[in-house]
Design a protein around this motif. Structure first.
Motif, PDB file in Angstrom:
ATOM      1  N   THR A   1       0.831  -1.188   0.000  1.00  0.00           N
ATOM      2  CA  THR A   1       0.000   0.000   0.000  1.00  0.00           C
ATOM      3  C   THR A   1       0.873   1.248   0.000  1.00  0.00           C
ATOM      4  O   THR A   1       1.991   1.245   0.516  1.00  0.00           O
ATOM      5  N   SER A   2       0.315   2.320  -0.576  1.00  0.00           N
ATOM      6  CA  SER A   2       1.029   3.606  -0.555  1.00  0.00           C
ATOM      7  C   SER A   2       0.705   4.412   0.695  1.00  0.00           C
ATOM      8  O   SER A   2       1.262   5.487   0.906  1.00  0.00           O
ATOM      9  N   GLU A   3      -0.195   3.886   1.541  1.00  0.00           N
ATOM     10  CA  GLU A   3      -0.550   4.592   2.767  1.00  0.00           C
ATOM     11  C   GLU A   3       0.646   4.679   3.714  1.00  0.00           C
ATOM     12  O   GLU A   3       1.469   3.753   3.789  1.00  0.00           O
ATOM     13  N   ALA A   4       0.709   5.786   4.447  1.00  0.00           N
ATOM     14  CA  ALA A   4       1.794   5.995   5.415  1.00  0.00           C
ATOM     15  C   ALA A   4       1.436   5.288   6.719  1.00  0.00           C
ATOM     16  O   ALA A   4       0.797   5.864   7.604  1.00  0.00           O
ATOM     17  N   ILE A   5       1.829   4.022   6.826  1.00  0.00           N
ATOM     18  CA  ILE A   5       1.504   3.201   7.990  1.00  0.00           C
ATOM     19  C   ILE A   5       2.788   2.612   8.559  1.00  0.00           C
ATOM     20  O   ILE A   5       3.511   1.891   7.850  1.00  0.00           O
ATOM     21  N   GLU A   6       3.066   2.897   9.813  1.00  0.00           N
ATOM     22  CA  GLU A   6       4.171   2.212  10.483  1.00  0.00           C
ATOM     23  C   GLU A   6       3.682   0.818  10.881  1.00  0.00           C
ATOM     24  O   GLU A   6       2.630   0.663  11.502  1.00  0.00           O
ATOM     25  N   MET A   7       4.444  -0.192  10.508  1.00  0.00           N
ATOM     26  CA  MET A   7       4.001  -1.570  10.712  1.00  0.00           C
ATOM     27  C   MET A   7       5.005  -2.358  11.546  1.00  0.00           C
ATOM     28  O   MET A   7       6.219  -2.249  11.324  1.00  0.00           O
ATOM     29  N   ASN A   8       4.485  -3.143  12.477  1.00  0.00           N
ATOM     30  CA  ASN A   8       5.278  -4.096  13.242  1.00  0.00           C
ATOM     31  C   ASN A   8       4.830  -5.512  12.922  1.00  0.00           C
ATOM     32  O   ASN A   8       3.690  -5.744  12.512  1.00  0.00           O
TER      33      ASN A   8
ATOM     34  N   GLY B   1       5.919  -6.957  19.096  1.00  0.00           N
ATOM     35  CA  GLY B   1       6.700  -7.255  17.915  1.00  0.00           C
ATOM     36  C   GLY B   1       7.876  -6.358  17.635  1.00  0.00           C
ATOM     37  O   GLY B   1       8.320  -5.582  18.481  1.00  0.00           O
ATOM     38  N   ILE B   2       8.355  -6.482  16.416  1.00  0.00           N
ATOM     39  CA  ILE B   2       9.483  -5.708  15.937  1.00  0.00           C
ATOM     40  C   ILE B   2       9.084  -4.986  14.656  1.00  0.00           C
ATOM     41  O   ILE B   2       8.155  -5.381  13.954  1.00  0.00           O
ATOM     42  N   LYS B   3       9.812  -3.929  14.365  1.00  0.00           N
ATOM     43  CA  LYS B   3       9.438  -3.081  13.234  1.00  0.00           C
ATOM     44  C   LYS B   3       9.634  -3.807  11.919  1.00  0.00           C
ATOM     45  O   LYS B   3      10.675  -4.415  11.654  1.00  0.00           O
ATOM     46  N   ALA B   4       8.619  -3.726  11.087  1.00  0.00           N
ATOM     47  CA  ALA B   4       8.701  -4.240   9.725  1.00  0.00           C
ATOM     48  C   ALA B   4       8.904  -3.102   8.731  1.00  0.00           C
ATOM     49  O   ALA B   4       9.786  -3.163   7.875  1.00  0.00           O
TER      50      ALA B   4
END
Length: 311
Positions: free
Chosen positions: A209-216, A257-260
């Motif tokens: 996705t082009s959305e600005a999402i920080e993901m773990n 979790g940890i950063k993806a």
């Protein structure tokens, strides 16, 4: 997020593979390793593992969004068996796209096994774990977590509620499966070695996705089933109740979790997440699996989940 006080060691893949032979070709920009116990590999050095047994992931993209039902439960909760049956039924109707984690904890991280009633001595098993306690504390306020049984469906907030009663789980699940809005692709491989009763889980995540999402990324360890006491809806005590999909905690003891991906990660960015795991001595590998999910750090919403068997 208050509980994300963990260390993430991000390595450029060329540095990780500096000593490996040219058989290993990793197209990943980032590799994240979580305190790998390389002694679990019995067939040589770690360089041998990297050269000969490190997986290659296909370029095929999973186009389906899957669902994780987190069933917050307790073995002294008489309404919990009904909720568990509902969750299991939804899974059985969608076995490859809907998965269940039965998390034994009460709101506020009260330990359910401490509740007292005449047959309390039969309920000696503590089904909680440290990660579950963290979730209880994190979600006790502001998420409509009012008491067991309660649950989340991909932790998606609907009508200002992330937690909801089991009667809503089917409709919530159907809405997610129908929308099928894939924001991250996940693939995994687990290499198991019987002689060390452990192995290595390798997870590839790709942002879609082009959305600005920080993901773990989080990996749940799930026990398929066990038999133990349960308080039933009619207030009888079932010694032979089958507890399904019991949440044992996370593979790396990181409940969040940890950063993806950073929020500004571009579409198509990939990350490889490496974990080592020693199986519990008292549980057969056929009775365990992993649930691997990536979630939105700001909202807690689970964006994708997959199941990895231990074979």
């Amino acid at each position: 997020m208050n509980n994300l006080n963990y260390v993430l060691f991000i390595l450029i893949s060329s540095l990780v593979l500096l000593t490996s032979c040219d058989k290993v070709d990793h197209p990943y920009e980032k590799v994240a390793s979580v305190n790998l116990d390389t002694t679990l590999y019995p067939n040589g050095t770690w360089d041998d593992y990297l050269a000969n047994e490190y997986p290659s992931f296909s370029q095929n993209t999973n186009t389906n969004v899957n669902v994780l039902i987190e069933d917050y439960t307790g073995h002294k909760c008489n309404n919990c068996p009904t909720a568990a049956d509902i969750a299991h039924g939804i899974h059985e109707n969608n076995p490859n796209r809907v998965f269940v984690a039965s998390i034994h904890i009460d709101p506020g991280a009260n330990l359910s096994f401490q509740s007292a009633f005449p047959n309390a001595t039969k309920y000696y098993t503590d089904h909680t774990n440290p990660d579950a306690v963290v979730y209880g504390k994190e979600f006790e306020n502001g998420f409509n977590f009012g008491g067991n049984p309660n649950g989340t469906v991909n932790r998606k907030t609907v009508d200002n509620k992330m937690f909801d009663l089991s009667g809503t789980w089917q409709s919530r699940t159907s809405d997610i499966l129908t929308a099928n809005d894939l924001k991250v692709n996940i693939q995994s491989v687990f290499n198991y070695y019987q002689s060390t009763n452990g192995g290595f889980l390798h997870v590839e995540a790709e942002k879609k996705t082009s959305e600005a999402i920080e993901m773990n990324a989080v990996v749940y360890v799930i026990q398929d089933s066990l038999v133990d006491w349960q308080l039933m809806p009619d207030n009888t005590h079932n010694e032979f109740y089958i507890h399904r999909d019991k949440h044992l905690g996370s593979i790396d003891n990181n409940p969040f979790g940890i950063k993806a991906f950073d929020a500004d990660a571009p579409v198509g960015e990939k990350v490889l997440l490496d974990y080592s795991y020693t199986l519990p001595a008292n549980i057969n590998k056929e009775n365990l699996h992993f649930l691997i999910y990536v979630y939105d750090v700001d909202t807690y919403e689970i964006l994708q989940v997959i199941k990895q068997k231990i074979e």
